[in-house]
Design an enzyme around this catalytic site. Sequence first.
Site, PDB file in Angstrom:
ATOM      1  N   CYS A 120     -13.102 -34.814 -52.169  1.00  0.00           N
ATOM      2  CA  CYS A 120     -14.015 -33.669 -51.973  1.00  0.00           C
ATOM      3  C   CYS A 120     -13.981 -32.684 -53.133  1.00  0.00           C
ATOM      4  O   CYS A 120     -14.865 -31.836 -53.250  1.00  0.00           O
ATOM      5  CB  CYS A 120     -13.686 -32.955 -50.673  1.00  0.00           C
ATOM      6  SG  CYS A 120     -14.005 -33.983 -49.239  1.00  0.00           S
ATOM      7  N   HIS A 259     -16.711 -25.744 -51.052  1.00  0.00           N
ATOM      8  CA  HIS A 259     -16.905 -27.072 -50.460  1.00  0.00           C
ATOM      9  C   HIS A 259     -17.238 -26.883 -48.981  1.00  0.00           C
ATOM     10  O   HIS A 259     -16.630 -26.049 -48.304  1.00  0.00           O
ATOM     11  CB  HIS A 259     -15.610 -27.871 -50.632  1.00  0.00           C
ATOM     12  CG  HIS A 259     -15.589 -29.152 -49.889  1.00  0.00           C
ATOM     13  ND1 HIS A 259     -16.587 -30.089 -50.006  1.00  0.00           N
ATOM     14  CD2 HIS A 259     -14.689 -29.663 -49.007  1.00  0.00           C
ATOM     15  CE1 HIS A 259     -16.306 -31.121 -49.226  1.00  0.00           C
ATOM     16  NE2 HIS A 259     -15.165 -30.885 -48.612  1.00  0.00           N
ATOM     17  N   ASN A 289     -20.156 -32.468 -44.080  1.00  0.00           N
ATOM     18  CA  ASN A 289     -19.346 -32.649 -45.285  1.00  0.00           C
ATOM     19  C   ASN A 289     -19.829 -33.897 -46.027  1.00  0.00           C
ATOM     20  O   ASN A 289     -19.623 -35.012 -45.558  1.00  0.00           O
ATOM     21  CB  ASN A 289     -17.876 -32.778 -44.873  1.00  0.00           C
ATOM     22  CG  ASN A 289     -16.942 -32.933 -46.065  1.00  0.00           C
ATOM     23  OD1 ASN A 289     -17.377 -33.163 -47.185  1.00  0.00           O
ATOM     24  ND2 ASN A 289     -15.647 -32.829 -45.802  1.00  0.00           N
TER      25      ASN A 289
HETATM   26  O1  UT7 Z   1     -12.930 -31.861 -47.128  1.00  0.00           O
HETATM   27  C1  UT7 Z   1     -11.715 -31.946 -46.481  1.00  0.00           C
HETATM   28  C2  UT7 Z   1     -11.949 -32.828 -45.303  1.00  0.00           C
HETATM   29  N1  UT7 Z   1     -11.703 -32.374 -43.981  1.00  0.00           N
HETATM   30  C3  UT7 Z   1     -11.610 -31.122 -43.498  1.00  0.00           C
HETATM   31  O2  UT7 Z   1     -11.656 -30.130 -44.163  1.00  0.00           O
HETATM   32  C4  UT7 Z   1     -11.421 -31.026 -42.010  1.00  0.00           C
HETATM   33  C5  UT7 Z   1     -10.426 -29.995 -41.606  1.00  0.00           C
HETATM   34  N2  UT7 Z   1     -10.248 -29.933 -40.165  1.00  0.00           N
HETATM   35  C6  UT7 Z   1     -11.200 -29.536 -39.298  1.00  0.00           C
HETATM   36  O3  UT7 Z   1     -12.319 -29.239 -39.676  1.00  0.00           O
HETATM   37  C7  UT7 Z   1     -10.810 -29.373 -37.843  1.00  0.00           C
HETATM   38  O4  UT7 Z   1      -9.423 -29.553 -37.705  1.00  0.00           O
HETATM   39  C8  UT7 Z   1     -11.550 -30.337 -36.858  1.00  0.00           C
HETATM   40  C9  UT7 Z   1     -13.010 -29.943 -36.804  1.00  0.00           C
HETATM   41  C10 UT7 Z   1     -11.414 -31.777 -37.338  1.00  0.00           C
HETATM   42  C11 UT7 Z   1     -10.973 -30.196 -35.469  1.00  0.00           C
HETATM   43  O5  UT7 Z   1     -11.034 -28.837 -35.044  1.00  0.00           O
HETATM   44  P1  UT7 Z   1      -9.749 -28.132 -34.418  1.00  0.00           P
HETATM   45  O6  UT7 Z   1     -10.149 -26.766 -34.092  1.00  0.00           O
HETATM   46  O7  UT7 Z   1      -8.624 -28.321 -35.358  1.00  0.00           O
HETATM   47  O8  UT7 Z   1      -9.592 -28.942 -33.083  1.00  0.00           O
HETATM   48  P2  UT7 Z   1      -8.288 -29.638 -32.489  1.00  0.00           P
HETATM   49  O9  UT7 Z   1      -8.121 -30.971 -33.103  1.00  0.00           O
HETATM   50  O10 UT7 Z   1      -7.154 -28.694 -32.498  1.00  0.00           O
HETATM   51  O11 UT7 Z   1      -8.721 -29.794 -30.998  1.00  0.00           O
HETATM   52  C12 UT7 Z   1      -8.932 -28.661 -30.117  1.00  0.00           C
HETATM   53  C13 UT7 Z   1      -9.400 -29.168 -28.767  1.00  0.00           C
HETATM   54  C14 UT7 Z   1      -8.537 -30.284 -28.213  1.00  0.00           C
HETATM   55  O12 UT7 Z   1      -8.530 -30.161 -26.813  1.00  0.00           O
HETATM   56  P3  UT7 Z   1      -7.292 -29.461 -26.037  1.00  0.00           P
HETATM   57  O13 UT7 Z   1      -6.098 -30.254 -26.447  1.00  0.00           O
HETATM   58  O14 UT7 Z   1      -7.264 -28.061 -26.552  1.00  0.00           O
HETATM   59  O15 UT7 Z   1      -7.695 -29.578 -24.623  1.00  0.00           O
HETATM   60  C15 UT7 Z   1      -9.261 -31.534 -28.598  1.00  0.00           C
HETATM   61  O16 UT7 Z   1      -9.013 -32.611 -27.733  1.00  0.00           O
HETATM   62  O17 UT7 Z   1     -10.706 -29.715 -28.922  1.00  0.00           O
HETATM   63  C16 UT7 Z   1     -10.706 -31.102 -28.526  1.00  0.00           C
HETATM   64  N3  UT7 Z   1     -11.550 -31.819 -29.465  1.00  0.00           N
HETATM   65  C17 UT7 Z   1     -12.860 -32.012 -29.276  1.00  0.00           C
HETATM   66  N4  UT7 Z   1     -13.691 -31.683 -28.270  1.00  0.00           N
HETATM   67  C18 UT7 Z   1     -14.976 -32.015 -28.395  1.00  0.00           C
HETATM   68  C19 UT7 Z   1     -11.205 -32.352 -30.667  1.00  0.00           C
HETATM   69  N5  UT7 Z   1     -12.276 -32.899 -31.261  1.00  0.00           N
HETATM   70  C20 UT7 Z   1     -13.317 -32.709 -30.417  1.00  0.00           C
HETATM   71  C21 UT7 Z   1     -14.693 -33.042 -30.490  1.00  0.00           C
HETATM   72  N6  UT7 Z   1     -15.474 -32.684 -29.438  1.00  0.00           N
HETATM   73  N7  UT7 Z   1     -15.231 -33.688 -31.541  1.00  0.00           N
END
Ligand code: UT7
Length: 332
Positions: A120, A259, A289
Amino acid sequence: MEVDFNKKIYAQITAIGGYVPENKRTNSDLEKITETSDEWIVKRTGIKERRILEDGLATSDMAVSAILNLIETYQKDIQDVDALIVATSTPDMLMPATANIICDKLGIENVWAFDMNAACSGFLYALDMGASLIETKRYKNILVIGADKISAYVNINDRSTNILFGDGAGVVWLEPTNEVAILDALLLSNGTGKEYLNIEGGGSLHPISEQLLLDEKRYIKQDGKVVFKNAIQSMSDTCLNVLSRNDYSVDDVNWLVPHQANKRIIDAVGNEIKIEEGKTLVNIEHYGNTIAATIPLCIWENTSKLKKGDLLMLTAFGAGFSWGASLLRWTI
Ligand code: UT7
């Protein structure tokens, strides 16, 4: 203006182009495939839709479309190009370089052309490389491209990645000038991130095999939380460092172009470096992204807002980890 090659030479951006495929993958499309919701995706990422390139087309096709857009908009002659750098993690093939395929499709020969993979952060690395080539005074017309067909590596059933990524390409044309233009780039990398964001399969460590497909190693995987935290810290630090080593403060910046990985990351970096509201360019809502394409695409879409002489700060973070920040004066 005539360039005096006996004086200091800077690289300047003299034209810009972009391309995104027609086909949209919306949040409601994803709701039908995995357990997710439009509300969750918008709230946690800021993304509403992404563009997906059709089967049978590849990264080079998007790059060529972006270049044709640039040529048409700025009336450039493709035969003037003497170097072409493609930042991509999703080359058409492992060999030859996508840069060579692009040269062939454009009908240009005898060009210094190659691919660069800094995930990225790729566009910032390629821009720095292109600017350095201009500063050697040996190259006068360079295309710097960021292009990725990341959809080819997204597991449509994996909600931790399918919501984030889309396809696209952006390109800038660099030429020499005696005026201050591309000023500086602070680009860094290490290997500590390799387990947190990767596509393991298809390289020399895990060549394509039946087992690789069963293990789903052909797909992009990430630990979102680790990447998230590192991204905010690394982009903020390099932004502040590149400003201070050039004797600028954040108030001197007219536009921050980060980015586009997650709107929450973009907002957190803005808060961390204390940039004034309204100075950050964002288009993640429509494209998600697009890996190496996010920054040139975001500038391209916002060119009408930019004024000649504006100070732009670009910043990126990606797999590796690799990250950094660049400063340039807008010269179109
Ligand atoms: O260019 C570099 C490449 N990548 C990045 O920069 C990505 C960096 N990371 C992110 O953007 C975020 O970490 C994500 C968008 C991937 C995830 O967001 P988050 O706020 O870190 O979510 P999480 O993984 O902590 O999950 C929070 C909650 C969980 O439920 P509980 O355990 O709180 O009940 C997950 O199971 O949200 C749930 N969850 C979802 N729900 C609906 C995780 N993914 C999803 C989803 N839809 N897609």
